[in-house]
Design an enzyme around this catalytic site. Structure first.
Site, PDB file in Angstrom:
ATOM      1  N   ARG A 166       0.806  -1.234   0.000  1.00 50.69           N
ATOM      2  CA  ARG A 166       0.000   0.000   0.000  1.00 50.69           C
ATOM      3  C   ARG A 166       0.834   1.277   0.000  1.00 50.69           C
ATOM      4  O   ARG A 166       0.319   2.349   0.229  1.00 50.69           O
ATOM      5  CB  ARG A 166      -0.996  -0.021   1.165  1.00 50.69           C
ATOM      6  CG  ARG A 166      -2.062  -1.049   0.933  1.00 50.69           C
ATOM      7  CD  ARG A 166      -3.171  -1.094   1.961  1.00 50.69           C
ATOM      8  NE  ARG A 166      -3.610  -2.474   1.978  1.00 50.69           N
ATOM      9  CZ  ARG A 166      -3.160  -3.385   2.818  1.00 50.69           C
ATOM     10  NH1 ARG A 166      -2.358  -3.051   3.799  1.00 50.69           N
ATOM     11  NH2 ARG A 166      -3.536  -4.631   2.708  1.00 50.69           N
ATOM     12  N   ASP A 352     -14.195 -12.222  11.602  1.00 50.04           N
ATOM     13  CA  ASP A 352     -13.160 -11.575  10.787  1.00 50.04           C
ATOM     14  C   ASP A 352     -13.456 -10.096  10.559  1.00 50.04           C
ATOM     15  O   ASP A 352     -13.226  -9.562   9.485  1.00 50.04           O
ATOM     16  CB  ASP A 352     -12.986 -12.298   9.428  1.00 50.04           C
ATOM     17  CG  ASP A 352     -11.829 -11.743   8.617  1.00 50.04           C
ATOM     18  OD1 ASP A 352     -10.839 -11.309   9.227  1.00 50.04           O
ATOM     19  OD2 ASP A 352     -11.916 -11.733   7.377  1.00 50.04           O
ATOM     20  N   CYS A 655      -7.046 -24.407  -0.780  1.00 51.86           N
ATOM     21  CA  CYS A 655      -6.722 -23.902  -2.119  1.00 51.86           C
ATOM     22  C   CYS A 655      -7.640 -22.776  -2.585  1.00 51.86           C
ATOM     23  O   CYS A 655      -7.256 -21.963  -3.423  1.00 51.86           O
ATOM     24  CB  CYS A 655      -6.788 -25.040  -3.136  1.00 51.86           C
ATOM     25  SG  CYS A 655      -5.978 -26.553  -2.586  1.00 51.86           S
ATOM     26  N   CYS A 658      -7.065 -18.792  -3.013  1.00 52.96           N
ATOM     27  CA  CYS A 658      -6.353 -18.207  -4.162  1.00 52.96           C
ATOM     28  C   CYS A 658      -6.937 -18.662  -5.494  1.00 52.96           C
ATOM     29  O   CYS A 658      -7.058 -17.877  -6.424  1.00 52.96           O
ATOM     30  CB  CYS A 658      -4.888 -18.602  -4.140  1.00 52.96           C
ATOM     31  SG  CYS A 658      -4.036 -17.981  -2.703  1.00 52.96           S
ATOM     32  N   HIS A 659      -7.244 -19.960  -5.589  1.00 51.99           N
ATOM     33  CA  HIS A 659      -7.717 -20.489  -6.872  1.00 51.99           C
ATOM     34  C   HIS A 659      -9.223 -20.366  -7.020  1.00 51.99           C
ATOM     35  O   HIS A 659      -9.773 -20.749  -8.048  1.00 51.99           O
ATOM     36  CB  HIS A 659      -7.273 -21.946  -7.035  1.00 51.99           C
ATOM     37  CG  HIS A 659      -5.803 -22.084  -7.306  1.00 51.99           C
ATOM     38  ND1 HIS A 659      -5.244 -21.770  -8.520  1.00 51.99           N
ATOM     39  CD2 HIS A 659      -4.778 -22.460  -6.506  1.00 51.99           C
ATOM     40  CE1 HIS A 659      -3.926 -21.972  -8.471  1.00 51.99           C
ATOM     41  NE2 HIS A 659      -3.626 -22.379  -7.260  1.00 51.99           N
TER      42      HIS A 659
END
Ligand code: CA
Length: 736
Positions: A166, A352, A655, A658-659
């Site tokens: 950033r 979160d 996974c 990201c995928h």
């Protein structure tokens, strides 16, 4: 079924993720497309003299008075108050229609671009993916120097939300850069030569990253880190600007009492708010991964902290505890690192709901009194106004639809949580907001002219489910959430999730705590905002545009193509009497990584550039990337039902961040459904690390051979699902 898949994505709207980069065509070496557009001016005298060392005179005094030198943009937030407001007004609501591209500069890696360019006396300092730093002539876009800290690409899995950066801090002739793998680097601002470099990571067994910009205060460089999705223990450190020596460090969650040092009182107070000692093994979380601001009169440094490790409070063994100082705003004495006050926005965070968004400082008249305030619009959907001297909560109201809590009790300062809706630890629940938040890291801005705060606000519920095996899996470099993100079986829940995936450019009156105006936007994950004395608010969109609105009324005045999603915040500067507006364009971050392209959310491809605009600018971008992506020859489905089910579970635990959920890639990393036969042959080797130089982490020894093959079988199944979908579309379109 199709609807289900559509909704699934929407639902998934949550996770923050991170990962490897595109393996085949990617990004590694960027073509030097660059800079000066045809007919660009030659370097101005200001820019040339700057070559000496443009940053030599930048100190705390000048940053504190940044507003008095509007030609420069001295910090990512435009000064210590992080208002992201420029007093420049040569570009204004009346003439912004004539704004055009002055120059563009292609950066090396086509992943998320999140930096705000810092500009001093005609030199721009900005960063791209894998923490690569660029010094550019701010008038022409010519590259003056570049620093690639050579972040090992296999670290891509070491952060939740893309290999982003950033931006930098500039101070007394040096540029300071936090690297993705946790180093802090000091470079000579004139030529980019390295002055010093240190490792900020205190414990190599934990998973840390740096994506935020450092802040420079009184000969110290202050930086935090990310990693609370893994096993990190949050802290913030101050280093000597001259040589990198550690001056102080403040942990945001407790550790062993014998190591409390100077912070015994603050750590003891925090320790009482934990039911167990899970923080010793799990790390505790509360990472300081994003924004800082500073009040020079009070000598108070402000920052927010992230979620706890794990997200699931039962896995954290913390069913009823507040867990200080996670999901909190903290104020420390900058000179010593001593605790001053805290305000916990989400006691016992279970969702979160990082409290890490922009910390915006301003002086406002509230109830007839002038108050020094800190304004905060975190992921949890409430807009907070705090007295920044004491931490007293002045007001808190929902700025977007929120159902996890009914309100914030101003007496106790605590949110009143609606447990019926919000407790997902025993059964799955659809909760608003989800982990993408009502406002994520994308910076908000404040205009002292209008008195309004401009929030890149969004709505995206999350469907949280307890993990099938609710234990903490302390696997370095792997996610430890205690949560899963499955498809809800109830179609009504699905519909509810789909209904509310939307955004607003929201102008918020922080005194009245209500909306002044807003502009509807499709989908989510739009850019940060930036405002100017020209009665303008700038914002980029996830649909590939960079736009300007009137700051007082929200009228759309201007738009330009960015070729890709814009998620960063802009800045402005002046050289030789000409005002410029600068923005990093580059699609990436948690949303495209995790939700992929399901439901066609991402209509843009990742391309990353610096874009700079001026009145009458005539430069043009090349055509956006849009290569066709035919399905290769598919592998036969040979996996048994049990094998594919196992593959699906292992994939979604490890996974999908990201995928993409359900193996639908977002274009930043390979969409595995399109894997070529050769990739299938090498599948196990790739998982073990054969492409770690390209950003695929090395998972040798993490998964069994059976698990890896099960993932592959699941991927094959998903490639056939895709083919069936495409065939159906073809039939449908041939009928039309
Ligand atoms: Ca987080």
């Amino acid at each position: 079924m199709k609807k289900l898949k559509f909704a699934a994505t929407l639902i998934a709207i949550g996770l923050l993720s991170a990962c490897g980069q595109k393996d085949e065509t990617s990004a590694a070496a960027a073509p030097a497309e660059s800079g000066p557009a045809a007919g660009a001016e030659t370097a101005s005298p200001a820019a040339e003299s700057a070559a000496a060392n443009p940053a030599a005179g930048i100190d705390t005094q000048r940053i504190a008075n940044a507003r008095s030198e509007p030609a420069n943009w001295l910090t990512v937030g435009g000064g210590y108050a992080d208002q992201r407001y420029s007093p420049l007004k040569k570009i204004n609501a009346d003439n912004v229609k004539d704004l055009g591209l002055a120059w563009h500069y292609k950066i090396d890696v086509d992943r998320g671009a999140e930096a705000t360019p810092v500009v001093i006396d005609g030199t721009m300092y900005t960063t791209g993916a894998y923490s690569i730093l660029y010094a550019l002539n701010a008038v022409t876009g010519e590259l003056l120097w570049k620093h690639d800290p050579e972040v090992p690409r296999n670290k891509a899995g070491y952060a939740c939300c893309d290999v982003v950066n950033r931006g930098v801090a500039v101070y007394k002739g040096k540029v300071y850069l936090g690297t993705f793998d946790g180093r802090l680097v000091a470079l000579d601002a004139a030529d980019g030569s390295k002055v010093w470099e240190i490792n900020t990571v205190d414990n190599p067994k934990r998973t840390y990253s740096i994506t935020g910009a450092p802040i420079a205060i009184n000969d110290m460089i202050i930086i935090g880190n990310g990693g609370a999705e893994f096993n990190a223990r949050g802290y913030v450190s101050a280093f000597d600007a001259a040589n990198g020596e550690l001056k102080w460090r403040f942990y945001t969650v407790p550790g062993e009492p014998e190591n409390d040092g100077a912070h015994k009182e603050a750590m003891d107070a925090a320790r009482k708010t934990w039911d167990s000692t899970s923080y010793l093994t799990q790390g505790g979380g509360g990472t300081v991964w994003n924004s800082f601001s500073y009040d020079p009169e009070l000598d108070l440094l402000y920052f927010g902290t992230g979620n706890g490790v794990s997200w699931n409070k039962l896995v954290r063994q913390e069913p009823d505890a507040d867990n200080l100082y996670i999901s909190s705003v903290l104020a420390l004495k900058a000179s010593t690192g001593e605790y001053a006050w805290h305000y916990q926005e989400v006691p016992g965070d279970n969702w979160d709901y990082d409290a890490a968004a922009t910390m915006t400082l301003a002086d406002l008249e509230i109830g007839g009194k002038q108050r020094k305030v800190l304004m905060h619009a975190p992921k949890n959907g409430f807009f907070y106004v705090l007295d920044r001297a004491t931490g007293e909560l002045l007001s808190a109201e929902k700025f977007m639809p929120v159902d996890w809590a009914t309100h914030v009790d101003l007496e106790t300062g605590r949110p009143v949580v609606d447990e019926k809706i919000a407790d997902w630890t025993k059964e799955p629940k659809l909760i608003n907001p989800g982990p993408f938040g009502s406002h994520n890291w994308q910076p908000m801005s404040f205009s002292p002219d209008t008195g309004l705060v401009y929030i890149p606000a969004q709505e995206a519920a999350g469907y949280y489910a307890p993990h099938a095996e609710p234990t903490f899996n302390d696997r370095a470099g792997l996610w430890n959430l205690g949560a899963n993100f499955p498809l809800p079986e109830d179609p009504k829940v699905l519909r509810d999730a789909v209904k509310g995936v939307t955004s607003k450019l929201l102008a918020w009156d922080p005194v009245a705590q209500k909306e002044a105006w807003s502009v509807h936007r499709e989908s989510i994950w739009h850019g940060g905002t930036f405002t100017t004395a020209g009665n303008l608010v700038f914002q980029g969109s996830s649909q590939g545009q960079f736009e300007a609105y009137s700051a007082d009324k929200g009228e759309k005045l201007w738009s330009a193509p960015a070729n890709t999603g814009v998620i960063a915040g802009a800045s402005s500067y002046e050289v030789d009497g000409e005002q410029y507006v600068a923005i990093m364009a580059g699609w990436g971050g948690a949303f495209p990584l995790f939700t992929g392209n399901i439901a066609n959310f991402a209509k843009v491809k990742p391309e990353a550039r610096v874009l700079v605009f001026k009145l009458g600018g005539k430069a043009k971008l090349p055509e956006p990337k849009n290569e066709p992506n035919p399905l290769p020859e598919l592998q036969k489905v040979e996996g048994t039902e049990a094998q594919i089910a196992l593959g699906k579970q292992v994939y979604s635990d490890n996974c999908e961040f990201c995928h993409g959920i359900n193996v639908v890639g977002g274009g930043l990393v390979p969409d595995l459904r399109y894997a070529k036969p050769q990739t299938h042959k090498e599948f196990a080797a790739i998982v073990a690390g054969a492409r770690s130089d390209k950003g695929m982490p090395a998972y040798a020894g993490v998964f069994t051979a059976e698990e890896v093959e099960a993932i592959r079988q699941y991927v094959i199944q998903r490639s056939h699902d895709l083919k069936a979908e495409l065939d159906k579309k073809e039939v449908a379109s041939s009928k039309n």
